[in-house]
Scaffold this active site. Sequence first.
Site, PDB file in Angstrom:
ATOM      1  CE1 TYR A 215      11.365 -42.044 -28.972  1.00 33.02           C
ATOM      2  CE2 TYR A 215      11.374 -40.817 -26.764  1.00 33.02           C
ATOM      3  CZ  TYR A 215      11.617 -41.106 -28.114  1.00 33.02           C
ATOM      4  OH  TYR A 215      12.809 -40.103 -28.737  1.00 33.02           O
TER       5      TYR A 215
ATOM      6  CG  ASP B 110      12.328 -45.770 -20.113  1.00 30.97           C
ATOM      7  OD1 ASP B 110      12.647 -44.700 -19.560  1.00 30.97           O
ATOM      8  OD2 ASP B 110      12.260 -45.527 -21.513  1.00 30.97           O
TER       9      ASP B 110
ATOM     10  CE  LYS C 216      10.876 -36.922 -21.005  1.00 31.10           C
ATOM     11  NZ  LYS C 216      10.287 -38.289 -21.801  1.00 31.10           N
TER      12      LYS C 216
HETATM   13  C1  LIG Z   1      11.337 -38.983 -22.754  1.00 32.88           C
HETATM   14  C2  LIG Z   1      11.760 -40.464 -22.713  1.00 32.88           C
HETATM   15  C3  LIG Z   1      12.870 -41.002 -23.086  1.00 32.88           C
HETATM   16  C4  LIG Z   1      13.938 -40.370 -23.760  1.00 32.88           C
HETATM   17  O1  LIG Z   1      14.424 -39.308 -23.033  1.00 32.88           O
HETATM   18  P1  LIG Z   1      15.184 -38.105 -23.645  1.00 32.88           P
HETATM   19  O2  LIG Z   1      15.837 -37.369 -22.532  1.00 32.88           O
HETATM   20  O3  LIG Z   1      14.199 -37.342 -24.565  1.00 32.88           O
HETATM   21  O4  LIG Z   1      16.415 -38.668 -24.475  1.00 32.88           O
HETATM   22  C5  LIG Z   1      12.945 -42.495 -22.894  1.00 32.88           C
HETATM   23  N1  LIG Z   1      11.953 -42.870 -22.230  1.00 32.88           N
HETATM   24  C6  LIG Z   1      10.811 -42.507 -21.774  1.00 32.88           C
HETATM   25  C7  LIG Z   1       9.891 -43.477 -21.192  1.00 32.88           C
HETATM   26  C8  LIG Z   1      10.577 -41.333 -22.084  1.00 32.88           C
HETATM   27  O5  LIG Z   1       9.289 -40.738 -21.850  1.00 32.88           O
END
Ligand SMILES: *Cc1c(COP(=O)(O)O)cnc(C)c1O
Length: 431
Positions: free
Chosen positions: A141, A236, A264
């Site tokens: 994701y 990511d 985050k």
């Molecule tokens: C949470 C998440 C995102 C998206 O971040 P948002 O602040 O919710 O847009 C992207 N990549 C990973 C791996 C995530 O866990």
Amino acid sequence: MNSEELYQRALKRIPGGVNSPVRAFGAVGGTPRFARRARGARLWDEDGREYVDLCMSWGPLPLGHAHPEVVEAVCRVAQDGTSFGVATAAEVELAELVARAMPSVPMLRLVCSGTEAVMSAVRLARAATGRECVIKFAGGYHGHADSMLVQAGSGALTGGVPSSPGVPAALARLTLVCRYNDLEDVARTLQEHAGKVAAILVEPVAGNMGLVTPAAGFLPGLRRLADRSGALLVFDEVITGFRVAWGGAQERYGVRADLTCLGKVIGGGLPVGAYGGRPELMRQMSPAGPVYQAGTLAGNPLAVAAGLATLRVLQRDGVWAELEAAGTALAAALREGALAAGVAASVVQLGSLCTPFFCPSPPRDLDGAKAADTAAYARLFHGMLDQGVYLPPAQFECSFGSLAHGPEEVAQVACAARAAFAGVAAAARRD
Ligand SMILES: *Cc1c(COP(=O)(O)O)cnc(C)c1O
């Protein structure tokens, strides 16, 4: 008003009653809780119930909720203005701090979410390579930008939407999906699309199909394949950055990415994302270069203050051992509950992250994760909730520990787990 009443009101004005899908308890059933407040490892809902929180806002809070130093920083900064649209010293400081933590990120750009960070990094990768395709992994994701909603994890997986309506097929075709932990699949895909792949985009530790760790050699293998094919390796690290180690998964596994996406933790619970890499790549971004990306609230002073305060605590001696110990203890508490109840479960844990899967061995990829018994997870979730522990309300998510999850919280989780897993076992016997 209690959660049920608020939920009924919310359903009339907000689609599904929530502003992010997984909050709605769709995967586990029941009425989603409305939060009133939280402190440390504990969350209180509008029904007056108290929980040990293992969802922890889905990852931004390694210090726990409402950490005094984070709260103090946000309040202090707010007195002097909440947004300027003018550069600030704190943004420079945050960029310098991240650069010291992550050697592959000497230069970065702040944005407002992880979604934006990945979307922008992919644009940069496409611009820098002059190529259009992107490899991602099934169950990965990367936020909800069009190109990334192809076989995506997290809520997109739970909702059973393999690829969201509204994503143009022409765009989705540029997203090539490989199997996580399968280097041969990546090599084959690169060969089939030789000279066309701009980026290999990966969660170095997968956190959005539940926690799935990289097999030995997988990340170094991606590094080699990227180098050989001329694609950029994009990590990511929105979950793993400042979470699985001070320097993220790159430090933990000793592999450097070309571009890194953060979010985050670097916002300490306020909306922040970032993407960064080598200066010759990052200087292609506007206004240094031609690739456009901007944000009215990017580098917002409150968010940067919360992020800086969080990172400063994470820099202190002993913190990482403590965070690791919290994760180990929480996972052990869940494991013991499963064992005592005679339930076949695999509790996967890395640092302060963990996921209980109802399958005999830890998943290696999305197929493995999907083989887990999600109905059993839903029972576990509600059993834990009844016992005062708030797990993430879906199987395909990480549970998060924090520095605030001490012996008392771990004991409470252990006690709840014994009861909740016993409930899962009893339901299995009934079926
Ligand atoms: C949470 C998440 C995102 C998206 O971040 P948002 O602040 O919710 O847009 C992207 N990549 C990973 C791996 C995530 O866990």
